[in-house]
Design a protein around this motif. Structure first.
Motif, PDB file in Angstrom:
ATOM      1  N   GLY A 122       0.812  -1.213   0.000  1.00 49.42           N
ATOM      2  CA  GLY A 122       0.000   0.000   0.000  1.00 49.42           C
ATOM      3  C   GLY A 122       0.842   1.259   0.000  1.00 49.42           C
ATOM      4  N   LEU A 123       1.946   1.250   0.765  1.00 55.11           N
ATOM      5  CA  LEU A 123       2.817   2.420   0.777  1.00 55.11           C
ATOM      6  C   LEU A 123       3.448   2.647  -0.597  1.00 55.11           C
ATOM      7  N   ALA A 125      -8.440   5.385  -8.161  1.00 57.60           N
ATOM      8  CA  ALA A 125      -7.829   4.069  -7.969  1.00 57.60           C
ATOM      9  C   ALA A 125      -8.770   3.109  -7.250  1.00 57.60           C
ATOM     10  N   ALA A 126      -9.590   3.653  -6.353  1.00 60.51           N
ATOM     11  CA  ALA A 126     -10.509   2.801  -5.598  1.00 60.51           C
ATOM     12  C   ALA A 126     -11.658   2.272  -6.450  1.00 60.51           C
ATOM     13  N   HIS A 127     -11.870   2.869  -7.622  1.00 63.46           N
ATOM     14  CA  HIS A 127     -12.995   2.458  -8.459  1.00 63.46           C
ATOM     15  C   HIS A 127     -12.575   1.989  -9.850  1.00 63.46           C
ATOM     16  N   GLY A 161      -7.706  -4.842  -1.206  1.00 64.51           N
ATOM     17  CA  GLY A 161      -7.126  -6.079  -0.718  1.00 64.51           C
ATOM     18  C   GLY A 161      -5.744  -5.907  -0.144  1.00 64.51           C
ATOM     19  N   VAL A 162      -4.741  -6.313  -0.892  1.00 62.40           N
ATOM     20  CA  VAL A 162      -3.388  -6.395  -0.361  1.00 62.40           C
ATOM     21  C   VAL A 162      -2.802  -5.024  -0.022  1.00 62.40           C
ATOM     22  N   CYS A 163      -3.301  -3.955  -0.665  1.00 62.20           N
ATOM     23  CA  CYS A 163      -2.761  -2.613  -0.428  1.00 62.20           C
ATOM     24  C   CYS A 163      -3.487  -1.844   0.669  1.00 62.20           C
ATOM     25  N   SER A 198      -8.448   6.756  -1.438  1.00 56.44           N
ATOM     26  CA  SER A 198      -8.675   5.368  -1.854  1.00 56.44           C
ATOM     27  C   SER A 198      -9.699   4.657  -0.976  1.00 56.44           C
ATOM     28  N   ALA A 199     -10.026   5.250   0.169  1.00 49.66           N
ATOM     29  CA  ALA A 199     -11.031   4.656   1.053  1.00 49.66           C
ATOM     30  C   ALA A 199     -12.445   5.105   0.711  1.00 49.66           C
TER      31      ALA A 199
END
Length: 373
Positions: free
Chosen positions: A24-25, A58-60, A70-72, A336-337
């Protein structure tokens, strides 16, 4: 005789993997680079605004949203909290007590009045509109103090839900971006000179970058006054966070129910009895925020350091760049949230609150400028 494998071989044999937050970073760093590219191509778009928007995209975006959720996710959440704190600490280097005193007490009093009216009015309206969670508090803070940075600071002491934080950041960023285009069109119809326009922008626009982008349209005199007035609002972040932290501590309570030994703090059960009858508690101190959070003390320390005039221009410029990059990474993580489909239930009310708050702060700051000019 037993031989111990070398650490590197042991990690390899155990299938060593990088920390879960590294993905994620890394994505946040890539988001900052993309936002910087957007800002270079379109200078009118502040870096922080571009970072929030790209985080939402990025979130959509098909293909990327799976990684974001997920992983990020762990690394992006870390960026939205920890990097935000570091950025707020460095934000203190932009504020000098000598500059604040140079504005005069009338202007300082005007800013205090605008912040109080905007914060209380927006919070009250949000509650009246039935917005849930901490959205009214966070939106009120973002509008009245310094946009996304203030929202991030307050969310730390109020332990706000990440979705409430992301929604508030998106709304405040959107309205602040619209101000860049709208307020310059109103300067002459409202009869404001360049200096007065700068003070109006500094008192009424949310983020520091948005203030600069808006005020520079009226020249250097407007820009200078706008930044100084805005920094007075930034200085109010520390006392506001301290007051809210005190309020959270005062509301925290321990309640034992039904002989089970469970403890409730602020309405949330945090302990009880284990299967063997041993009380599981002692977490009260961990859940109670300090009266003055560490990052707020860091902010005040940086302000005091800047006021001594011992730092060179090169150091201040480097710190300003680092601060902007840290906040950009944090805002990408917060963006992104944002989950747009989940906003359909409260989207209209959130938008209405944002519009009303915009009118409140613009009107209060305009009146304040007229009274102090």
């Amino acid at each position: 005789m037993t031989l111990t494998a070398a650490p590197g071989r042991a990690r390899q044999a155990a299938g060593w993997r990088p920390p879960a937050t590294s993905y994620g970073l890394g994505l946040a760093v890539a988001g900052v680079a993309a936002a910087w590219g957007v800002h270079r191509l379109l200078p009118a778009v502040p870096l922080l605004t571009a970072a929030v928007v790209l985080g939402i995209v990025a979130a959509h975006l098909p293909g990327a949203r799976g990684l974001v959720r997920g992983v990020c996710r762990a690394g992006l959440s870390l960026a939205g909290k920890r990097l935000m704190r570091l950025g707020i600490v460095l934000l203190g280097l932009k504020l000098s007590l000598n500059d604040v005193l140079g504005l005069g007490w009338a202007t300082v009093a005007m800013v205090l009045g605008v912040v109080a009216a905007t914060f209380c009015g927006t919070w009250w309206l949000g509650r009246r509109m039935g917005l849930g969670g901490d959205q009214p508090l966070l939106i009120a803070t973002g509008y009245s103090i310094c946009g996304a940075s203030a929202i991030g600071a307050v969310s730390e002491v109020s332990d706000s839900d990440e979705r409430d934080v992301a929604t508030s950041v998106a709304l405040v960023t959107l309205c602040g971006t619209l101000a860049i285009a709208v307020l310059p069109l109103l300067q002459h119809p409202l009869g404001l000179g360049d200096a007065a326009f700068g003070r109006w922008v500094g008192a009424g626009v949310h983020d520091v970058g948005q203030v600069v982008a808006t005020a520079q349209t009226a020249g250097p005199a407007a820009l200078g006054d706008a930044v100084l007035v805005k920094l007075v609002r930034v200085a109010l972040l520390a006392p506001l966070v301290a007051v809210l932290a005190t309020s959270v501590r005062a509301r925290g309570r321990v309640k034992r129910t039904g002989g089970s030994g469970s403890q409730e703090i602020g309405g949330q059960e945090i302990g009880g009895q284990g299967a063997g009858g041993q009380e599981v508690g002692g977490q009260e101190a961990k859940r109670r925020p300090p009266l003055v959070p560490l990052f707020v003390l860091g902010f005040l320390a940086m302000t005091a350091l800047r006021s001594t005039d011992v730092l060179s221009t090169a150091v201040l410029d480097t710190a300003a760049t680092a601060q902007e990059l840290l906040l950009a990474a944090a805002l990408f993580g917060l963006g992104s949230a944002v989950h747009l489909p989940s906003l359909t239930r409260t989207g209209a009310r959130v938008a209405a609150l944002g519009l009303c708050a915009w009118v409140v702060i613009a009107g209060a700051s305009y009146g304040g400028v007229l009274l102090t000019t």
